[in-house]
Design an enzyme around this catalytic site. Structure first.
Site, short mmCIF file in Angstrom:
data_model
loop_
_atom_site.label_atom_id
_atom_site.label_comp_id
_atom_site.label_asym_id
_atom_site.label_seq_id
_atom_site.Cartn_x
_atom_site.Cartn_y
_atom_site.Cartn_z
CB CYS A 1 -0.93 0.00 1.19
SG CYS A 1 -1.86 -1.53 1.33
CG HIS B 1 -3.29 2.94 2.20
ND1 HIS B 1 -3.99 2.60 1.05
CD2 HIS B 1 -3.32 1.83 3.00
CE1 HIS B 1 -4.42 1.36 1.16
NE2 HIS B 1 -4.03 0.87 2.33
CG ASN C 1 -6.93 -1.31 1.69
OD1 ASN C 1 -6.21 -1.06 0.71
ND2 ASN C 1 -6.42 -1.63 2.87
O1 UT7 Z 1 -3.91 -1.62 3.75
C1 UT7 Z 1 -3.33 -2.44 4.69
C2 UT7 Z 1 -3.41 -1.93 6.05
N1 UT7 Z 1 -4.42 -2.66 6.78
C3 UT7 Z 1 -5.19 -2.05 7.66
O2 UT7 Z 1 -5.11 -0.88 7.82
C4 UT7 Z 1 -6.17 -2.88 8.48
C5 UT7 Z 1 -5.98 -2.60 9.94
N2 UT7 Z 1 -6.98 -3.24 10.76
C6 UT7 Z 1 -8.29 -2.92 10.76
O3 UT7 Z 1 -8.71 -2.04 10.03
C7 UT7 Z 1 -9.19 -3.60 11.71
O4 UT7 Z 1 -8.42 -4.41 12.58
C8 UT7 Z 1 -10.29 -4.47 11.04
C9 UT7 Z 1 -11.31 -3.58 10.31
C10 UT7 Z 1 -9.66 -5.44 10.06
C11 UT7 Z 1 -11.05 -5.27 12.09
O5 UT7 Z 1 -11.60 -4.37 13.05
P1 UT7 Z 1 -11.32 -4.59 14.61
O6 UT7 Z 1 -12.07 -3.56 15.31
O7 UT7 Z 1 -9.84 -4.64 14.83
O8 UT7 Z 1 -11.97 -5.98 14.84
P2 UT7 Z 1 -11.35 -7.22 15.61
O9 UT7 Z 1 -10.50 -8.01 14.70
O10 UT7 Z 1 -10.80 -6.77 16.92
O11 UT7 Z 1 -12.66 -8.04 15.89
C12 UT7 Z 1 -13.69 -7.54 16.78
C13 UT7 Z 1 -14.89 -8.47 16.70
C14 UT7 Z 1 -14.51 -9.94 16.79
O12 UT7 Z 1 -15.54 -10.60 17.48
P3 UT7 Z 1 -15.35 -11.03 19.02
O13 UT7 Z 1 -14.13 -11.89 19.07
O14 UT7 Z 1 -15.16 -9.72 19.76
O15 UT7 Z 1 -16.61 -11.74 19.34
C15 UT7 Z 1 -14.50 -10.38 15.37
O16 UT7 Z 1 -14.75 -11.75 15.22
O17 UT7 Z 1 -15.53 -8.29 15.43
C16 UT7 Z 1 -15.65 -9.56 14.80
N3 UT7 Z 1 -15.56 -9.36 13.37
C17 UT7 Z 1 -16.61 -9.11 12.58
N4 UT7 Z 1 -17.91 -8.97 12.84
C18 UT7 Z 1 -18.74 -8.70 11.83
C19 UT7 Z 1 -14.43 -9.36 12.59
N5 UT7 Z 1 -14.75 -9.12 11.31
C20 UT7 Z 1 -16.10 -8.94 11.28
C21 UT7 Z 1 -17.01 -8.67 10.26
N6 UT7 Z 1 -18.32 -8.54 10.56
N7 UT7 Z 1 -16.62 -8.49 8.97
#
Ligand code: UT7
Length: 335
Positions: A122, A260, A290
Protein backbone atom coordinates in the site's frame (compact mmCIF):
# COMPACT_ATOMS: atom_id res chain seq x y z
CA UNK A 1 4.94 31.88 2.06
CA UNK A 2 5.78 28.19 2.04
CA UNK A 3 8.47 28.74 -0.62
CA UNK A 4 10.90 30.16 1.90
CA UNK A 5 10.35 27.28 4.29
CA UNK A 6 10.67 24.39 1.87
CA UNK A 7 14.04 23.27 0.71
CA UNK A 8 13.89 19.71 1.92
CA UNK A 9 14.99 17.89 -1.25
CA UNK A 10 15.84 18.69 -4.85
CA UNK A 11 13.20 18.13 -7.47
CA UNK A 12 12.67 18.88 -11.12
CA UNK A 13 9.66 16.56 -11.42
CA UNK A 14 6.37 18.11 -12.45
CA UNK A 15 3.03 16.27 -12.49
CA UNK A 16 1.52 16.90 -15.92
CA UNK A 17 -1.51 14.58 -15.96
CA UNK A 18 -3.60 12.20 -13.86
CA UNK A 19 -5.98 9.42 -14.87
CA UNK A 20 -7.93 6.70 -13.07
CA UNK A 21 -10.11 3.70 -13.67
CA UNK A 22 -12.28 1.40 -11.56
CA UNK A 23 -14.15 -1.69 -12.82
CA UNK A 24 -17.92 -1.45 -13.28
CA UNK A 25 -18.93 -4.28 -10.96
CA UNK A 26 -19.89 -3.13 -7.45
CA UNK A 27 -19.65 -5.29 -4.33
CA UNK A 28 -21.86 -3.81 -1.60
CA UNK A 29 -21.98 -4.55 2.10
CA UNK A 30 -25.33 -6.25 1.46
CA UNK A 31 -23.58 -8.54 -1.06
CA UNK A 32 -20.95 -9.41 1.58
CA UNK A 33 -23.69 -10.26 4.09
CA UNK A 34 -24.59 -13.13 1.72
CA UNK A 35 -20.98 -14.41 1.68
CA UNK A 36 -19.89 -14.19 5.33
CA UNK A 37 -21.33 -13.52 8.77
CA UNK A 38 -21.19 -9.71 8.71
CA UNK A 39 -23.47 -6.72 8.38
CA UNK A 40 -23.51 -3.22 6.93
CA UNK A 41 -23.54 -1.54 10.35
CA UNK A 42 -20.39 -3.37 11.54
CA UNK A 43 -18.54 -2.68 8.29
CA UNK A 44 -19.51 1.00 8.18
CA UNK A 45 -18.67 1.57 11.83
CA UNK A 46 -15.29 -0.27 11.76
CA UNK A 47 -14.13 0.70 8.28
CA UNK A 48 -16.31 3.39 6.63
CA UNK A 49 -16.51 1.24 3.49
CA UNK A 50 -19.86 1.22 1.69
CA UNK A 51 -18.87 -0.57 -1.51
CA UNK A 52 -15.91 -1.72 -3.61
CA UNK A 53 -15.26 -2.28 -7.32
CA UNK A 54 -14.41 -5.79 -8.47
CA UNK A 55 -12.64 -6.75 -11.70
CA UNK A 56 -14.37 -9.28 -13.94
CA UNK A 57 -12.88 -12.77 -14.25
CA UNK A 58 -11.00 -11.86 -17.43
CA UNK A 59 -9.95 -8.37 -16.31
CA UNK A 60 -6.45 -8.13 -14.79
CA UNK A 61 -4.23 -5.42 -13.31
CA UNK A 62 -2.75 -4.62 -16.74
CA UNK A 63 -6.27 -3.97 -18.10
CA UNK A 64 -6.97 -1.52 -15.27
CA UNK A 65 -3.66 0.24 -16.02
CA UNK A 66 -4.51 0.57 -19.72
CA UNK A 67 -7.89 2.10 -18.87
CA UNK A 68 -6.40 4.57 -16.34
CA UNK A 69 -3.81 5.75 -18.86
CA UNK A 70 -6.43 6.08 -21.62
CA UNK A 71 -8.48 8.19 -19.18
CA UNK A 72 -5.40 10.40 -18.56
CA UNK A 73 -4.75 10.83 -22.28
CA UNK A 74 -8.37 11.79 -22.99
CA UNK A 75 -8.53 14.36 -20.20
CA UNK A 76 -5.13 16.04 -20.54
CA UNK A 77 -4.34 15.53 -24.25
CA UNK A 78 -0.87 14.23 -23.36
CA UNK A 79 1.15 11.79 -25.45
CA UNK A 80 2.68 8.74 -23.85
CA UNK A 81 4.55 7.19 -26.79
CA UNK A 82 7.61 9.21 -25.72
CA UNK A 83 7.53 8.08 -22.08
CA UNK A 84 11.04 7.10 -20.93
CA UNK A 85 10.11 4.85 -18.05
CA UNK A 86 6.98 3.12 -16.73
CA UNK A 87 6.68 2.21 -13.06
CA UNK A 88 3.69 0.15 -11.94
CA UNK A 89 3.21 -0.14 -8.19
CA UNK A 90 1.21 -3.30 -7.57
CA UNK A 91 0.94 -6.35 -5.35
CA UNK A 92 -1.35 -8.09 -7.82
CA UNK A 93 0.55 -8.29 -11.12
CA UNK A 94 -1.01 -10.47 -13.85
CA UNK A 95 2.19 -12.56 -13.65
CA UNK A 96 5.46 -12.27 -11.71
CA UNK A 97 7.03 -11.62 -15.11
CA UNK A 98 6.63 -10.07 -17.56
CA UNK A 99 5.87 -7.06 -15.40
CA UNK A 100 2.60 -5.16 -15.70
CA UNK A 101 4.78 -2.18 -16.61
CA UNK A 102 6.14 -4.13 -19.61
CA UNK A 103 2.59 -4.74 -20.75
CA UNK A 104 1.78 -1.04 -20.43
CA UNK A 105 4.92 -0.20 -22.44
CA UNK A 106 3.82 -2.54 -25.23
CA UNK A 107 0.14 -1.52 -25.18
CA UNK A 108 0.93 2.17 -25.68
CA UNK A 109 3.89 1.68 -28.06
CA UNK A 110 6.41 3.42 -25.80
CA UNK A 111 9.25 2.34 -28.01
CA UNK A 112 12.18 3.73 -26.03
CA UNK A 113 10.85 3.16 -22.54
CA UNK A 114 12.15 1.11 -19.66
CA UNK A 115 9.64 -0.62 -17.40
CA UNK A 116 9.41 -2.15 -13.96
CA UNK A 117 6.91 -3.19 -11.35
CA UNK A 118 7.44 -1.88 -7.85
CA UNK A 119 6.23 -3.93 -4.91
CA UNK A 120 5.80 -1.92 -1.74
CA UNK A 121 2.18 -2.95 -1.07
CA UNK A 122 0.00 0.00 0.00
CA UNK A 123 3.06 2.28 0.13
CA UNK A 124 3.76 1.58 -3.55
CA UNK A 125 2.36 4.70 -5.17
CA UNK A 126 4.20 7.11 -2.87
CA UNK A 127 7.36 5.01 -3.30
CA UNK A 128 6.89 5.27 -7.08
CA UNK A 129 6.76 9.05 -6.89
CA UNK A 130 9.93 9.07 -4.79
CA UNK A 131 11.66 6.87 -7.35
CA UNK A 132 10.43 8.87 -10.33
CA UNK A 133 11.65 12.10 -8.73
CA UNK A 134 15.13 10.62 -8.32
CA UNK A 135 15.24 9.26 -11.87
CA UNK A 136 14.11 12.56 -13.37
CA UNK A 137 16.52 14.54 -11.22
CA UNK A 138 19.43 12.35 -12.30
CA UNK A 139 18.88 13.49 -15.86
CA UNK A 140 18.59 9.88 -17.06
CA UNK A 141 14.90 10.26 -17.99
CA UNK A 142 12.54 13.10 -18.85
CA UNK A 143 9.05 11.57 -18.82
CA UNK A 144 7.90 8.90 -16.39
CA UNK A 145 4.52 7.21 -16.02
CA UNK A 146 3.71 6.01 -12.50
CA UNK A 147 0.68 3.79 -11.98
CA UNK A 148 -0.75 2.35 -8.77
CA UNK A 149 -3.02 -0.55 -9.72
CA UNK A 150 -4.55 -3.56 -8.01
CA UNK A 151 -6.96 -6.43 -8.54
CA UNK A 152 -7.02 -7.37 -4.87
CA UNK A 153 -10.31 -9.24 -5.34
CA UNK A 154 -8.29 -12.00 -7.03
CA UNK A 155 -6.25 -12.65 -3.87
CA UNK A 156 -8.94 -11.97 -1.27
CA UNK A 157 -10.27 -14.84 0.82
CA UNK A 158 -14.06 -14.42 0.58
CA UNK A 159 -14.52 -16.86 3.46
CA UNK A 160 -12.54 -14.63 5.87
CA UNK A 161 -14.84 -11.89 7.18
CA UNK A 162 -11.97 -9.98 8.75
CA UNK A 163 -10.33 -9.24 5.37
CA UNK A 164 -12.92 -9.69 2.58
CA UNK A 165 -14.89 -6.64 3.69
CA UNK A 166 -11.87 -4.40 3.11
CA UNK A 167 -10.43 -4.85 -0.36
CA UNK A 168 -11.33 -3.58 -3.82
CA UNK A 169 -9.85 -3.04 -7.30
CA UNK A 170 -8.77 0.09 -9.17
CA UNK A 171 -5.95 2.02 -10.83
CA UNK A 172 -4.56 5.55 -10.88
CA UNK A 173 -1.77 7.08 -12.96
CA UNK A 174 0.43 10.19 -12.76
CA UNK A 175 2.57 11.46 -15.60
CA UNK A 176 5.71 13.17 -14.25
CA UNK A 177 8.08 15.16 -16.45
CA UNK A 178 11.39 16.94 -15.93
CA UNK A 179 10.83 20.69 -15.87
CA UNK A 180 12.96 22.96 -18.05
CA UNK A 181 13.59 25.46 -15.24
CA UNK A 182 14.67 22.82 -12.70
CA UNK A 183 11.72 23.62 -10.39
CA UNK A 184 9.84 20.48 -9.38
CA UNK A 185 6.78 19.52 -7.34
CA UNK A 186 8.36 17.13 -4.83
CA UNK A 187 9.22 18.89 -1.56
CA UNK A 188 10.04 16.09 0.87
CA UNK A 189 10.01 12.32 1.12
CA UNK A 190 10.11 9.76 3.91
CA UNK A 191 10.18 5.95 4.03
CA UNK A 192 10.44 3.47 6.84
CA UNK A 193 10.05 -0.31 7.00
CA UNK A 194 9.56 -2.71 9.90
CA UNK A 195 10.30 -6.01 8.17
CA UNK A 196 10.30 -7.96 11.43
CA UNK A 197 6.50 -7.50 11.46
CA UNK A 198 6.04 -8.71 7.88
CA UNK A 199 4.01 -11.75 8.99
CA UNK A 200 1.25 -9.42 10.26
CA UNK A 201 0.03 -8.80 6.70
CA UNK A 202 1.04 -10.95 3.77
CA UNK A 203 0.08 -12.64 0.57
CA UNK A 204 2.02 -15.86 0.40
CA UNK A 205 3.58 -17.39 -2.65
CA UNK A 206 6.31 -20.03 -2.50
CA UNK A 207 7.90 -19.93 0.96
CA UNK A 208 6.14 -21.59 3.91
CA UNK A 209 7.92 -19.31 6.42
CA UNK A 210 8.26 -15.55 6.83
CA UNK A 211 11.32 -15.20 9.01
CA UNK A 212 10.53 -17.51 11.94
CA UNK A 213 6.78 -17.43 11.36
CA UNK A 214 4.94 -20.27 9.56
CA UNK A 215 2.53 -18.83 7.00
CA UNK A 216 -0.37 -19.92 4.80
CA UNK A 217 0.57 -20.77 1.23
CA UNK A 218 -2.81 -20.56 -0.50
CA UNK A 219 -1.92 -17.32 -2.30
CA UNK A 220 -4.53 -15.22 -0.48
CA UNK A 221 -4.20 -12.18 1.81
CA UNK A 222 -3.75 -12.88 5.51
CA UNK A 223 -3.85 -10.09 8.07
CA UNK A 224 -3.64 -9.66 11.81
CA UNK A 225 -5.93 -6.63 11.74
CA UNK A 226 -5.44 -5.56 15.34
CA UNK A 227 -1.64 -5.62 15.12
CA UNK A 228 -1.62 -3.74 11.83
CA UNK A 229 -4.02 -1.21 13.32
CA UNK A 230 -1.71 -0.74 16.30
CA UNK A 231 1.30 -0.24 14.00
CA UNK A 232 -0.56 2.36 11.95
CA UNK A 233 -1.72 4.50 14.84
CA UNK A 234 1.74 4.51 16.44
CA UNK A 235 4.51 4.01 13.85
CA UNK A 236 2.74 5.40 10.79
CA UNK A 237 1.54 8.43 12.75
CA UNK A 238 5.17 9.02 13.79
CA UNK A 239 6.24 8.66 10.14
CA UNK A 240 3.76 11.31 8.99
CA UNK A 241 5.16 13.70 11.63
CA UNK A 242 8.72 12.90 10.49
CA UNK A 243 7.78 13.72 6.90
CA UNK A 244 6.24 17.01 8.00
CA UNK A 245 9.44 17.85 9.87
CA UNK A 246 11.52 17.02 6.80
CA UNK A 247 9.34 19.33 4.70
CA UNK A 248 9.70 22.13 7.29
CA UNK A 249 5.93 22.56 7.04
CA UNK A 250 3.07 22.22 9.51
CA UNK A 251 -0.36 20.65 9.12
CA UNK A 252 -1.83 24.10 8.53
CA UNK A 253 0.60 24.79 5.67
CA UNK A 254 -0.57 21.59 3.95
CA UNK A 255 -3.82 21.96 2.01
CA UNK A 256 -4.59 18.25 1.60
CA UNK A 257 -3.64 15.15 3.60
CA UNK A 258 -4.03 11.96 1.55
CA UNK A 259 -3.28 8.89 3.68
CA UNK A 260 -3.65 5.44 2.14
CA UNK A 261 -7.36 4.59 2.31
CA UNK A 262 -6.97 1.55 4.57
CA UNK A 263 -10.00 2.16 6.72
CA UNK A 264 -11.83 5.31 7.88
CA UNK A 265 -11.32 4.55 11.57
CA UNK A 266 -7.55 4.35 11.06
CA UNK A 267 -7.59 7.57 9.06
CA UNK A 268 -9.52 9.35 11.81
CA UNK A 269 -6.96 8.15 14.39
CA UNK A 270 -4.10 9.25 12.14
CA UNK A 271 -5.67 12.70 11.87
CA UNK A 272 -6.07 12.94 15.64
CA UNK A 273 -2.47 11.99 16.33
CA UNK A 274 -0.87 14.07 13.57
CA UNK A 275 -3.02 17.21 13.81
CA UNK A 276 -4.60 17.06 10.34
CA UNK A 277 -8.33 17.82 10.24
CA UNK A 278 -10.79 15.46 8.57
CA UNK A 279 -11.87 18.40 6.38
CA UNK A 280 -8.42 18.60 4.79
CA UNK A 281 -8.20 14.82 4.35
CA UNK A 282 -9.00 13.11 1.05
CA UNK A 283 -9.88 9.42 0.86
CA UNK A 284 -11.27 6.89 -1.60
CA UNK A 285 -12.45 4.51 1.12
CA UNK A 286 -16.26 4.86 1.03
CA UNK A 287 -16.83 4.01 -2.62
CA UNK A 288 -13.79 1.89 -3.44
CA UNK A 289 -12.63 0.25 -0.16
CA UNK A 290 -8.94 -0.46 0.38
CA UNK A 291 -7.35 -0.54 -3.09
CA UNK A 292 -3.74 -0.66 -1.80
CA UNK A 293 -1.37 1.05 -4.28
CA UNK A 294 -4.33 2.61 -6.14
CA UNK A 295 -6.02 4.26 -3.16
CA UNK A 296 -4.01 7.51 -3.11
CA UNK A 297 -4.35 8.44 -6.81
CA UNK A 298 -8.04 7.46 -6.67
CA UNK A 299 -8.59 9.82 -3.73
CA UNK A 300 -6.69 12.64 -5.43
CA UNK A 301 -8.56 12.20 -8.69
CA UNK A 302 -11.97 12.29 -6.99
CA UNK A 303 -10.98 15.67 -5.55
CA UNK A 304 -9.53 16.90 -8.86
CA UNK A 305 -12.80 16.05 -10.62
CA UNK A 306 -14.75 17.86 -7.88
CA UNK A 307 -12.52 20.95 -8.39
CA UNK A 308 -11.38 20.79 -4.77
CA UNK A 309 -7.64 20.75 -5.50
CA UNK A 310 -6.15 23.93 -6.98
CA UNK A 311 -2.80 24.39 -8.74
CA UNK A 312 -0.09 25.44 -6.30
CA UNK A 313 -1.69 23.74 -3.30
CA UNK A 314 0.40 21.55 -1.04
CA UNK A 315 -0.43 17.93 -0.30
CA UNK A 316 1.00 15.20 1.87
CA UNK A 317 0.55 11.67 0.49
CA UNK A 318 1.22 8.78 2.85
CA UNK A 319 1.10 5.07 2.01
CA UNK A 320 1.44 2.23 4.54
CA UNK A 321 0.79 -1.49 4.71
CA UNK A 322 2.36 -4.86 3.85
CA UNK A 323 6.04 -5.06 4.67
CA UNK A 324 5.25 -3.53 7.08
CA UNK A 325 6.32 -0.51 5.16
CA UNK A 326 5.48 3.16 4.85
CA UNK A 327 6.33 5.84 2.30
CA UNK A 328 5.23 9.44 2.00
CA UNK A 329 5.72 12.49 -0.17
CA UNK A 330 4.98 16.19 0.20
CA UNK A 331 4.08 17.68 -3.17
CA UNK A 332 3.00 20.94 -4.70
CA UNK A 333 0.09 20.23 -7.07
CA UNK A 334 0.64 21.58 -10.57
CA UNK A 335 -2.46 20.72 -12.61
O1 UT7 B 1 -3.91 -1.62 3.75
C1 UT7 B 1 -3.33 -2.44 4.69
C2 UT7 B 1 -3.41 -1.93 6.05
N1 UT7 B 1 -4.42 -2.66 6.78
C3 UT7 B 1 -5.19 -2.05 7.66
O2 UT7 B 1 -5.11 -0.88 7.82
C4 UT7 B 1 -6.17 -2.88 8.48
C5 UT7 B 1 -5.98 -2.60 9.94
N2 UT7 B 1 -6.98 -3.24 10.76
C6 UT7 B 1 -8.29 -2.92 10.76
O3 UT7 B 1 -8.71 -2.04 10.03
C7 UT7 B 1 -9.19 -3.60 11.71
O4 UT7 B 1 -8.42 -4.41 12.58
C8 UT7 B 1 -10.29 -4.47 11.04
C9 UT7 B 1 -11.31 -3.58 10.31
C10 UT7 B 1 -9.66 -5.44 10.06
C11 UT7 B 1 -11.05 -5.27 12.09
O5 UT7 B 1 -11.60 -4.37 13.05
P1 UT7 B 1 -11.32 -4.59 14.61
O6 UT7 B 1 -12.07 -3.56 15.31
O7 UT7 B 1 -9.84 -4.64 14.83
O8 UT7 B 1 -11.97 -5.98 14.84
P2 UT7 B 1 -11.35 -7.22 15.61
O9 UT7 B 1 -10.50 -8.01 14.70
O10 UT7 B 1 -10.80 -6.77 16.92
O11 UT7 B 1 -12.66 -8.04 15.89
C12 UT7 B 1 -13.69 -7.54 16.78
C13 UT7 B 1 -14.89 -8.47 16.70
C14 UT7 B 1 -14.51 -9.94 16.79
O12 UT7 B 1 -15.54 -10.60 17.48
P3 UT7 B 1 -15.35 -11.03 19.02
O13 UT7 B 1 -14.13 -11.89 19.07
O14 UT7 B 1 -15.16 -9.72 19.76
O15 UT7 B 1 -16.61 -11.74 19.34
C15 UT7 B 1 -14.50 -10.38 15.37
O16 UT7 B 1 -14.75 -11.75 15.22
O17 UT7 B 1 -15.53 -8.29 15.43
C16 UT7 B 1 -15.65 -9.56 14.80
N3 UT7 B 1 -15.56 -9.36 13.37
C17 UT7 B 1 -16.61 -9.11 12.58
N4 UT7 B 1 -17.91 -8.97 12.84
C18 UT7 B 1 -18.74 -8.70 11.83
C19 UT7 B 1 -14.43 -9.36 12.59
N5 UT7 B 1 -14.75 -9.12 11.31
C20 UT7 B 1 -16.10 -8.94 11.28
C21 UT7 B 1 -17.01 -8.67 10.26
N6 UT7 B 1 -18.32 -8.54 10.56
N7 UT7 B 1 -16.62 -8.49 8.97
Amino acid sequence: MYEAKTSAIHSNAVITAIGTYVPDRILTNADLEKLVDTNDEWIMQRTGIQERRIASDNQFTSDLCFAAVHNMIERYAVTVTDVDYVIVATSTPDAIFPSVASQVQAHFGMNSSGAMDLQAACAGFAAGIQLANGLLLSGAYRKILIIGAETLSKITDYTDRTTCILFGDGAGAFLMEASNDGQGNVIAVHSKTDGAQGHMLYRSSLAPMLGEHPIQTNGLIVQNGREVYRWVVTQVAAGVCELLERSKLTTTDIDWFIPHSANMRIITSLCESTGFSIDQTLTSIRAFGNTSAASIPLAIDEAVKANKIKPGQLMLLYGFGGGLTQAGVVLRWSL
